[in-house]
Design an enzyme around this catalytic site. Sequence first.
Site, PDB file in Angstrom:
ATOM      1  N   HIS A 643     -58.079 -24.671  55.272  1.00  0.00           N
ATOM      2  CA  HIS A 643     -58.693 -25.291  54.092  1.00  0.00           C
ATOM      3  C   HIS A 643     -58.802 -26.812  54.208  1.00  0.00           C
ATOM      4  O   HIS A 643     -59.487 -27.445  53.413  1.00  0.00           O
ATOM      5  CB  HIS A 643     -57.987 -24.852  52.796  1.00  0.00           C
ATOM      6  CG  HIS A 643     -56.738 -25.598  52.460  1.00  0.00           C
ATOM      7  ND1 HIS A 643     -55.483 -25.082  52.639  1.00  0.00           N
ATOM      8  CD2 HIS A 643     -56.555 -26.820  51.919  1.00  0.00           C
ATOM      9  CE1 HIS A 643     -54.588 -25.961  52.222  1.00  0.00           C
ATOM     10  NE2 HIS A 643     -55.211 -27.032  51.773  1.00  0.00           N
ATOM     11  N   ASP A 695     -55.467 -18.695  56.035  1.00  0.00           N
ATOM     12  CA  ASP A 695     -55.602 -20.152  55.982  1.00  0.00           C
ATOM     13  C   ASP A 695     -54.915 -20.777  57.203  1.00  0.00           C
ATOM     14  O   ASP A 695     -53.810 -21.316  57.123  1.00  0.00           O
ATOM     15  CB  ASP A 695     -54.967 -20.665  54.673  1.00  0.00           C
ATOM     16  CG  ASP A 695     -55.308 -22.117  54.408  1.00  0.00           C
ATOM     17  OD1 ASP A 695     -56.152 -22.674  55.130  1.00  0.00           O
ATOM     18  OD2 ASP A 695     -54.722 -22.687  53.464  1.00  0.00           O
ATOM     19  N   GLY A 787     -51.509 -32.843  50.066  1.00  0.00           N
ATOM     20  CA  GLY A 787     -51.307 -33.729  51.219  1.00  0.00           C
ATOM     21  C   GLY A 787     -50.330 -33.124  52.225  1.00  0.00           C
ATOM     22  O   GLY A 787     -50.245 -33.572  53.361  1.00  0.00           O
ATOM     23  N   SER A 789     -50.547 -29.920  52.910  1.00  0.00           N
ATOM     24  CA  SER A 789     -51.291 -28.788  53.469  1.00  0.00           C
ATOM     25  C   SER A 789     -51.436 -28.889  54.976  1.00  0.00           C
ATOM     26  O   SER A 789     -51.659 -29.979  55.512  1.00  0.00           O
ATOM     27  CB  SER A 789     -52.697 -28.749  52.870  1.00  0.00           C
ATOM     28  OG  SER A 789     -52.606 -28.179  51.602  1.00  0.00           O
ATOM     29  N   GLY A 790     -51.339 -27.751  55.632  1.00  0.00           N
ATOM     30  CA  GLY A 790     -51.484 -27.717  57.084  1.00  0.00           C
ATOM     31  C   GLY A 790     -50.168 -27.998  57.791  1.00  0.00           C
ATOM     32  O   GLY A 790     -50.010 -27.715  58.972  1.00  0.00           O
TER      33      GLY A 790
HETATM   34  C1  4AZ Z   1     -52.472 -29.054  48.257  1.00  0.00           C
HETATM   35  O1  4AZ Z   1     -53.284 -29.293  47.407  1.00  0.00           O
HETATM   36  C2  4AZ Z   1     -51.268 -28.240  47.886  1.00  0.00           C
HETATM   37  N1  4AZ Z   1     -47.229 -26.438  45.696  1.00  0.00           N
HETATM   38  C3  4AZ Z   1     -50.372 -27.881  48.836  1.00  0.00           C
HETATM   39  C4  4AZ Z   1     -49.269 -27.140  48.484  1.00  0.00           C
HETATM   40  C5  4AZ Z   1     -49.085 -26.774  47.189  1.00  0.00           C
HETATM   41  C6  4AZ Z   1     -49.964 -27.136  46.219  1.00  0.00           C
HETATM   42  C7  4AZ Z   1     -51.072 -27.881  46.566  1.00  0.00           C
HETATM   43  C8  4AZ Z   1     -47.873 -25.974  46.826  1.00  0.00           C
HETATM   44  O2  4AZ Z   1     -52.572 -29.448  49.427  1.00  0.00           O
END
Ligand code: 4AZ
Length: 839
Positions: A643, A695, A787, A789-790
């Site tokens: 994503h 993902d 932030g 993520s990944g």
């Molecule tokens: C994001 O938006 C995100 N609480 C990553 C992890 C979580 C929520 C949002 C988990 O990258």
Amino acid sequence: MNSARYDGHNGRHERVDFLTNKEKVSSKRKFVILIAVIVAFLVLAAVAALLVWLFVFKDADSEATLSKQLGPSAQVFSGHMKLVGVPYNVKLEDTNSKEFEDLAVNLEAILKENYKKDPLLEKYHTKSVISAFSEGVIAYYWSEFDIPVEDLEVVPEFSEERVLESLENGLEEQGSMRSDSDIKISEVTASFTDSRMARNPRAKECFYRLEAEETAKRFSSPGYPEGYAPKSRCQWQIRAAEDKAIFVSFPSFHIEDDCADDFVSIFDSLSPDDSQAITEKCGQRPPANPLAVASSGNIMLINFITDSNVQRPGFEAEYTAIPRSRVKTCGGVLSQNQGVFTSPLHPSFYPPAVHCKWTIKVPAGKKVRVKFTMFRMKEPGVDPRVCHKDYVELMGTKYCGEMSSLDLTSSNNVLDVSFHSDESYTDKGFSATYSAYDPENPCPNKFACASGMCIGSALHCDGWNDCGDMSDEMECKCDKDQYSCDNGMCKPNLWVCDRVNDCGDGSDEKSCSCGDNEWRCGNGLCMPQVVLCDKKMDCEDGSDEASCETSPGICSDYSFKCENTDCVNKVNAECDRINDCSDNSDEAKCDCGTRPYKLNRIVGGQNAETGEWPWQVSLHFQTYGHVCGASVISAKWLLSASHCFVTNSPENHVPSNWQSYSGMQDQYKQGDVQRRAVKRIISHPAYNQMTFDYDVALLELSEPLEFTNTIQPICLPSSSHIFPAGMSCWVTGWGAQREGAAKAQLLQKAMVKIINDTVCNLVTEGQLTSRMLCSGFLAGGVDACQGDSGGPLVCFEESGKWFQAGIVSWGEGCARRNKPGVYSRVTKLIDWIKTETGI
Ligand code: 4AZ
């Protein structure tokens, strides 16, 4: 019978008989029998000899070998002696001077004489060496006793007490008999010493005398930074002016990990006397956690001992003379409404033999709250419940060891805090904040814990121990959606039977056990016992097939598949340091999941240390800076979330728009960071933008990474790897520290627990697919956020390696109650990862 005669040379007659054919046959038989008898005899003799050797000599032989292996024992004792009647001469500090030589020889003879009073000491005493003098006049010595192999049983008789007694007896006699002698010894100490540290300064091998001054000077281990040789025995005697103390820091420190082989040992003395050891260290220290020590007086001894063949760079040290007052003066009256106080020289090691007292005085009617933000006073052989050596004392209780948090409140407006360090072993000490509070309203608009700490009102009776002392979870009235624990606490009903002891007394997990003929699956469900190892996955998490005997023929989805297609039915067989596959493929490719740096382990706070998560990567997009996380899975490949790249803007899928930063801790510092362009982005073809299913994405780097102390690959789990519910794992990233907040500058870490799939599917309202897993706390408060993520969710396995269980994917907000973080489940995506990367 025919016969003939002939004359022999010596004139005597010899008879030669010519045999008939029949006679010939019978004589041949006799000959064969004779040979057979001889052979049989020889065989019997050989067998007998072998038996004798086996039962008589072999044991003796192996005993001899064992003795050789054991070798003789060198017992070394070191300490110091106070000399009376000897004027101090600065030339005594120079081990090459005549003054040193004369006095040393004299004292060495006195020591030898003294050991003669004890037949055991006399028998084995080989040498005594005076290694230094300092003002006082203090002489530093060591004595060696060599015990041959055949006498090893006497070793236990060599004790510090025995050596000391012999020396003290000598002193008494010397008092009565040798009163005319111009050298008198008034005090003596003796400590058992590692023989590798017994050095004779006159031998001059790897021995240095240094003079510390106000301006810093440096020295390093031999061969630094290329690498030190095995069997180094080095010593640095450091002195400073009489009113000074010595401060030594090690900007670079990288030696072998096993302290039994290689170590640096530092003493608050000029002899390697254990009772005055400041510290002993090995391993590698990151720049953020340098070793820095101080002496209590104007002398210090540093030893460097190496025995391993592994080459490491060694160390570089910086030494300075500091005013004695800096190590001796501490404490005082603190009368502000709030403030900070620390152990002397914090965060460097506090000096030995210091005693301080702080008196915190706040206005009458108020009380004092003290919060230790860092606390480390660990000593070998000290029970932190007793704290008989170094400690901090508050309100009659002594604290020592290592603590993650310590919050205390006073009973009135004055609080005394004492700090005590004894002569040996020091540590980083503590840092504390204090503040005044109103006892009538200790926590305005918040809940007051029994410790005096304040927590948000919403955290009161939420099933979570927010105070640290459980006081926020006591005497709670449980709601209908809460479970009433036996100890009076309330926990969400969802937490019952989730394999985590949420109540603390086990009551929420107690009645979940299955019947006698049942097997309890990892997710808490009960199954008939017969499902165990039936090569069918009956439990949702495969736990019924996970721990079955290794059976190459039996392969289920939950077996580890060896490269030669054999199957191993054992939980988490890969990289556990045991060869389970006949081709050892379960232990191949295991150069991953380790952190080279010795970490600070300063507890509290969630800033990660440099090198703590060496697989963490920051992905920068165009000019936006950090956008997503990733993990290093090989020198050329990173693992991240789809994503981050598959969005409504096609630029996100263009590799040249991304830069990867490995080895980073601070977004504004480039130190040892390796920047790599992204050559290729491979998003999982089944990634679903709506559901976040699959993902996962792979990034191929333009140039391979060079693995260092701060850049290392994470271990990827096999598809059969199990990360059970309740396991503590860590998520890391530069994501927002609160929902909606800005991204973090420093890499953050958070401990989260793997959440049971059924529970997670319930709380995510059925949005969980088998490619997802949940981790966090249903109570909220700890989570990944925007932030992150990944980035990786990693778990430490008993094998000593870190494995990546998840990729930060999604969640409803951040850290919300009953809304845990959702991660891509690596075990379900590993086959695709391997196919795409070939790793
Ligand atoms: C994001 O938006 C995100 N609480 C990553 C992890 C979580 C929520 C949002 C988990 O990258």
